[in-house]
Design a protein around this motif. Structure first.
Motif, PDB file in Angstrom:
ATOM      1  N   ALA A 182     117.240  94.734  65.777  1.00  0.00           N
ATOM      2  CA  ALA A 182     116.636  96.042  66.069  1.00  0.00           C
ATOM      3  C   ALA A 182     117.166  96.712  67.328  1.00  0.00           C
ATOM      4  O   ALA A 182     117.142  97.943  67.441  1.00  0.00           O
ATOM      5  CB  ALA A 182     115.119  95.887  66.172  1.00  0.00           C
ATOM      6  N   LEU A 183     117.665  95.934  68.291  1.00  0.00           N
ATOM      7  CA  LEU A 183     118.107  96.535  69.558  1.00  0.00           C
ATOM      8  C   LEU A 183     119.153  97.625  69.380  1.00  0.00           C
ATOM      9  O   LEU A 183     119.068  98.672  70.029  1.00  0.00           O
ATOM     10  CB  LEU A 183     118.651  95.460  70.509  1.00  0.00           C
ATOM     11  N   PRO A 184     120.179  97.408  68.515  1.00  0.00           N
ATOM     12  CA  PRO A 184     121.162  98.479  68.357  1.00  0.00           C
ATOM     13  C   PRO A 184     120.523  99.799  67.936  1.00  0.00           C
ATOM     14  O   PRO A 184     120.877 100.862  68.467  1.00  0.00           O
ATOM     15  CB  PRO A 184     122.094  97.932  67.265  1.00  0.00           C
ATOM     16  N   ALA A 185     119.557  99.732  67.031  1.00  0.00           N
ATOM     17  CA  ALA A 185     118.897 100.967  66.576  1.00  0.00           C
ATOM     18  C   ALA A 185     118.141 101.632  67.722  1.00  0.00           C
ATOM     19  O   ALA A 185     118.119 102.866  67.832  1.00  0.00           O
ATOM     20  CB  ALA A 185     117.944 100.649  65.418  1.00  0.00           C
ATOM     21  N   VAL A 186     117.548 100.823  68.602  1.00  0.00           N
ATOM     22  CA  VAL A 186     116.859 101.378  69.771  1.00  0.00           C
ATOM     23  C   VAL A 186     117.884 102.014  70.708  1.00  0.00           C
ATOM     24  O   VAL A 186     117.688 103.128  71.208  1.00  0.00           O
ATOM     25  CB  VAL A 186     116.062 100.273  70.511  1.00  0.00           C
ATOM     26  N   LEU A 187     118.978 101.303  70.937  1.00  0.00           N
ATOM     27  CA  LEU A 187     120.007 101.794  71.861  1.00  0.00           C
ATOM     28  C   LEU A 187     120.632 103.102  71.383  1.00  0.00           C
ATOM     29  O   LEU A 187     121.024 103.949  72.191  1.00  0.00           O
ATOM     30  CB  LEU A 187     121.090 100.726  72.056  1.00  0.00           C
ATOM     31  N   PHE A 188     120.724 103.265  70.067  1.00  0.00           N
ATOM     32  CA  PHE A 188     121.308 104.497  69.537  1.00  0.00           C
ATOM     33  C   PHE A 188     120.245 105.554  69.230  1.00  0.00           C
ATOM     34  O   PHE A 188     120.536 106.573  68.606  1.00  0.00           O
ATOM     35  CB  PHE A 188     122.152 104.202  68.290  1.00  0.00           C
ATOM     36  N   GLY A 189     119.002 105.269  69.644  1.00  0.00           N
ATOM     37  CA  GLY A 189     117.941 106.272  69.513  1.00  0.00           C
ATOM     38  C   GLY A 189     117.552 106.591  68.088  1.00  0.00           C
ATOM     39  O   GLY A 189     117.168 107.724  67.776  1.00  0.00           O
ATOM     40  N   LYS A 190     117.624 105.598  67.191  1.00  0.00           N
ATOM     41  CA  LYS A 190     117.234 105.849  65.793  1.00  0.00           C
ATOM     42  C   LYS A 190     115.715 105.980  65.667  1.00  0.00           C
ATOM     43  O   LYS A 190     114.965 105.543  66.541  1.00  0.00           O
ATOM     44  CB  LYS A 190     117.715 104.679  64.909  1.00  0.00           C
ATOM     45  N   ASP A 191     115.279 106.532  64.539  1.00  0.00           N
ATOM     46  CA  ASP A 191     113.844 106.693  64.277  1.00  0.00           C
ATOM     47  C   ASP A 191     113.129 105.347  64.219  1.00  0.00           C
ATOM     48  O   ASP A 191     113.721 104.336  63.858  1.00  0.00           O
ATOM     49  CB  ASP A 191     113.640 107.389  62.913  1.00  0.00           C
ATOM     50  N   ASP A 192     111.829 105.397  64.526  1.00  0.00           N
ATOM     51  CA  ASP A 192     111.006 104.188  64.479  1.00  0.00           C
ATOM     52  C   ASP A 192     111.092 103.483  63.125  1.00  0.00           C
ATOM     53  O   ASP A 192     111.042 102.259  63.057  1.00  0.00           O
ATOM     54  CB  ASP A 192     109.532 104.541  64.749  1.00  0.00           C
ATOM     55  N   GLU A 193     111.185 104.270  62.071  1.00  0.00           N
ATOM     56  CA  GLU A 193     111.226 103.687  60.719  1.00  0.00           C
ATOM     57  C   GLU A 193     112.415 102.712  60.591  1.00  0.00           C
ATOM     58  O   GLU A 193     112.287 101.624  60.017  1.00  0.00           O
ATOM     59  CB  GLU A 193     111.366 104.823  59.693  1.00  0.00           C
ATOM     60  N   ILE A 194     113.567 103.121  61.122  1.00  0.00           N
ATOM     61  CA  ILE A 194     114.776 102.293  61.068  1.00  0.00           C
ATOM     62  C   ILE A 194     114.627 101.083  62.000  1.00  0.00           C
ATOM     63  O   ILE A 194     114.941  99.948  61.627  1.00  0.00           O
ATOM     64  CB  ILE A 194     116.017 103.125  61.509  1.00  0.00           C
ATOM     65  N   VAL A 195     114.124 101.352  63.205  1.00  0.00           N
ATOM     66  CA  VAL A 195     113.930 100.260  64.175  1.00  0.00           C
ATOM     67  C   VAL A 195     112.990  99.205  63.595  1.00  0.00           C
ATOM     68  O   VAL A 195     113.290  98.002  63.617  1.00  0.00           O
ATOM     69  CB  VAL A 195     113.360 100.807  65.510  1.00  0.00           C
ATOM     70  N   ASP A 196     111.865  99.658  63.050  1.00  0.00           N
ATOM     71  CA  ASP A 196     110.875  98.728  62.497  1.00  0.00           C
ATOM     72  C   ASP A 196     111.443  97.930  61.325  1.00  0.00           C
ATOM     73  O   ASP A 196     111.166  96.736  61.188  1.00  0.00           O
ATOM     74  CB  ASP A 196     109.629  99.486  62.013  1.00  0.00           C
ATOM     75  N   ALA A 197     112.213  98.592  60.473  1.00  0.00           N
ATOM     76  CA  ALA A 197     112.794  97.915  59.310  1.00  0.00           C
ATOM     77  C   ALA A 197     113.703  96.783  59.767  1.00  0.00           C
ATOM     78  O   ALA A 197     113.610  95.648  59.280  1.00  0.00           O
ATOM     79  CB  ALA A 197     113.577  98.910  58.458  1.00  0.00           C
ATOM     80  N   LEU A 198     114.568  97.073  60.745  1.00  0.00           N
ATOM     81  CA  LEU A 198     115.504  96.054  61.227  1.00  0.00           C
ATOM     82  C   LEU A 198     114.759  94.954  61.995  1.00  0.00           C
ATOM     83  O   LEU A 198     115.089  93.775  61.895  1.00  0.00           O
ATOM     84  CB  LEU A 198     116.581  96.703  62.102  1.00  0.00           C
ATOM     85  N   TRP A 199     113.754  95.355  62.759  1.00  0.00           N
ATOM     86  CA  TRP A 199     112.938  94.363  63.483  1.00  0.00           C
ATOM     87  C   TRP A 199     112.295  93.391  62.495  1.00  0.00           C
ATOM     88  O   TRP A 199     112.404  92.175  62.641  1.00  0.00           O
ATOM     89  CB  TRP A 199     111.869  95.079  64.320  1.00  0.00           C
ATOM     90  N   ASN A 200     111.635  93.935  61.486  1.00  0.00           N
ATOM     91  CA  ASN A 200     110.925  93.062  60.547  1.00  0.00           C
ATOM     92  C   ASN A 200     111.869  92.224  59.694  1.00  0.00           C
ATOM     93  O   ASN A 200     111.562  91.075  59.379  1.00  0.00           O
ATOM     94  CB  ASN A 200     109.986  93.893  59.670  1.00  0.00           C
ATOM     95  N   PHE A 201     113.004  92.811  59.349  1.00  0.00           N
ATOM     96  CA  PHE A 201     114.024  92.019  58.637  1.00  0.00           C
ATOM     97  C   PHE A 201     114.396  90.805  59.491  1.00  0.00           C
ATOM     98  O   PHE A 201     114.424  89.663  59.007  1.00  0.00           O
ATOM     99  CB  PHE A 201     115.273  92.872  58.371  1.00  0.00           C
ATOM    100  N   GLY A 202     114.666  91.027  60.777  1.00  0.00           N
ATOM    101  CA  GLY A 202     115.058  89.940  61.670  1.00  0.00           C
ATOM    102  C   GLY A 202     113.931  88.952  61.904  1.00  0.00           C
ATOM    103  O   GLY A 202     114.138  87.733  61.906  1.00  0.00           O
TER     104      GLY A 202
END
Lengths: 319, 319
Positions: A182-202
């Protein structure tokens, strides 16, 4: 195929590790701090960060320091955990407190911890996103400490529920793998939906990874790097043992400190027969499937497929 | 007067510590993590941060989390140092590894470390400044580890020069006090000239603080909290001992582990007579004067005077 894709990226990670973690003065301290990370390892976490960056269509050159920071934190926790657990070998080399001494190992871990938070600031991204990423990573570090504390305290408690176990594994292993994704999505300022998806996948893949590790301890025999069945002998409250105890299955060598090969073989057969091993293996697969499903919000890409393949690999690997 | 000014601000710090460092679950871990910071302490570092903020004409309400983060890091280093140095008492209470156990103490320190970097992100300032501040603080933490490593390695080395000693003290004690003074200026985006002035003021005052501590160990007698003359008996390479050795003065109880009151008295007299104690005391005063001079770039204010008074106090206090 999968191995090639991982190898391609892990060699980039290796190079970045050498760049961001040089041996400085005082040499004695930095040699200790680099001892374990220099001994190799799968680099699973930073490789996941690179692939997750590709999956959101960004350039991982800009966040390579974050990938190194995650591997650095992973190694810091291993150094301190090995002191606490009195482990003497890891990755085929003596653990840091054995190769050096305990005081140096405590400091080596602390140094890596501080370096990790310095390294992440070198990402080439917007400052506000960097602050958010840094906050996510600190929160993860707090949870890892809590997870290790729970793991140690389980040893002294008689009844641990499946829920307790999953909470511990989530914190001890899950959250850092979640952050890797999830960190890359946070670093690139992606929407919460994308961050959460990657976080939960991990997170779900990370929990599955740990459960599969417990299964391998009993089914892997000579393929795993450590002693076969050591979890039973050491009295570790794995999901398998929790399930067996729930069903009233008694394993007489549990927590006895040592056992013969025959006794271990007998115990494993008993755990197989009662269905506890299958139960855990099934749980691990379910977590992975649930994790993969979370990626549906991402556009299809070869990187996304690769993430899913890695998740599958985490629960099918034989060592 | 000075005490009142400090007390006024330290009570604000106490309140902020309680707010930002609550006891969470798992309770056993957080009780250990809060054990030392809850036992009090002078709060010198966060109080310096508050006064430094006033001296640059800003509102410390916006950077109070940074002041707490600094005190948190200070306490993390004390917990780990006490394990390494096998110290059993601090601030009138058993050290964390004694009150709990060593594994819990390692984790308690790690938890505080992670929390500190989370807390600092709560400052109400521009993200780019927050990243700069965070980088300064991580760099400081790395240096503290190096300083503790040097301190430990000095015990095994025969000849330590004044330069070696000052390098060690700079890292072990100086840089965190430097950061206490300079972080507010970084957080508010002040010019490098201001940041450097406050950094060097703190650094030089911090070095002086440590040298004065060494002097007090020999001249403080019953006023200091620990055993009188313990540095000599333990064989610590303080500036006083380095100077005495340089002059060929032999102290027979140095590093002997124990000595009678009369023997210590005799050793201290010898160190007094040869001028080593005066030399160190003079050095400490010089560092403070040099530090205070660096503040000339700041506009005059009551806060600036207060910073200078505190620096003077650091080398005149009797315990």
């Amino acid at each position: 195929m999968l191995k090639d894709e991982i190898a391609k990226r892990s060699s980039i990670v290796e190079e970045a590790i050498r760049k961001y973690l040089p041996v400085r003065e005082p040499e004695g301290l930095y040699k200790a701090a680099r001892h374990l990370i220099g001994a190799g390892g799968k680099r699973l976490r930073p490789v996941l960060s690179l692939i997750a960056t590709e999956a959101i269509g960004e350039d991982w050159n800009r966040i390579l320091p974050a990938a190194v920071a995650i591997e650095t934190i992973h190694n810091f926790t291993l150094i301190h955990d090995d002191i606490m657990d009195r482990d003497v070998m890891r990755r085929g080399v003596p653990t840091v407190h054995v190769a050096f001494d305990e005081a140096t190992a405590i400091l080596a871990g602390d140094t890596l911890f501080a370096e990790a938070f310095e390294i992440i600031t070198r990402c080439d991204v917007d400052a506000a996103n960097l602050v958010r990423a840094s906050r996510m990573l600190t929160d993860v570090c707090v949870k890892i400490c809590e997870g290790q504390y729970l793991d140690m305290s389980f040893e002294k408690q008689n009844s641990i529920s499946e829920e307790d176990y999953l909470e511990m594994v989530k914190k001890k292993t899950g959250v850092l793998i979640a952050a890797s994704c999830a960190l890359p999505a946070v670093l690139f300022g992606k929407d919460d939906e994308i961050v959460d998806a990657l976080w939960n996948f991990g997170l779900l893949s990370g929990i599955a990874f740990q459960i599969h590790d417990d299964v391998l301890d009993l089914t892997g025999k000579d393929k795993i790097g450590k002693d076969w069945g050591s979890d039973i002998v050491e009295g570790k409250k794995t999901l398998i043992m929790i399930k067996a105890m729930e069903m009233g299955v008694e394993i007489d060598i549990f927590g006895k400190g040592k056992a013969t090969k025959e006794e271990i073989e007998k115990a494993v057969k008993k755990l197989e027969k009662c269905g506890a091993i299958d139960y855990a293996a099934k749980k691990a697969r379910e977590f992975v499937e649930e994790g993969k499903a979370r990626l549906s919000v991402l556009e299809d890409s070869s990187a996304k497929s690769l993430l899913m393949d890695i998740a599958d690999y985490l629960v099918t690997r034989e060592y």
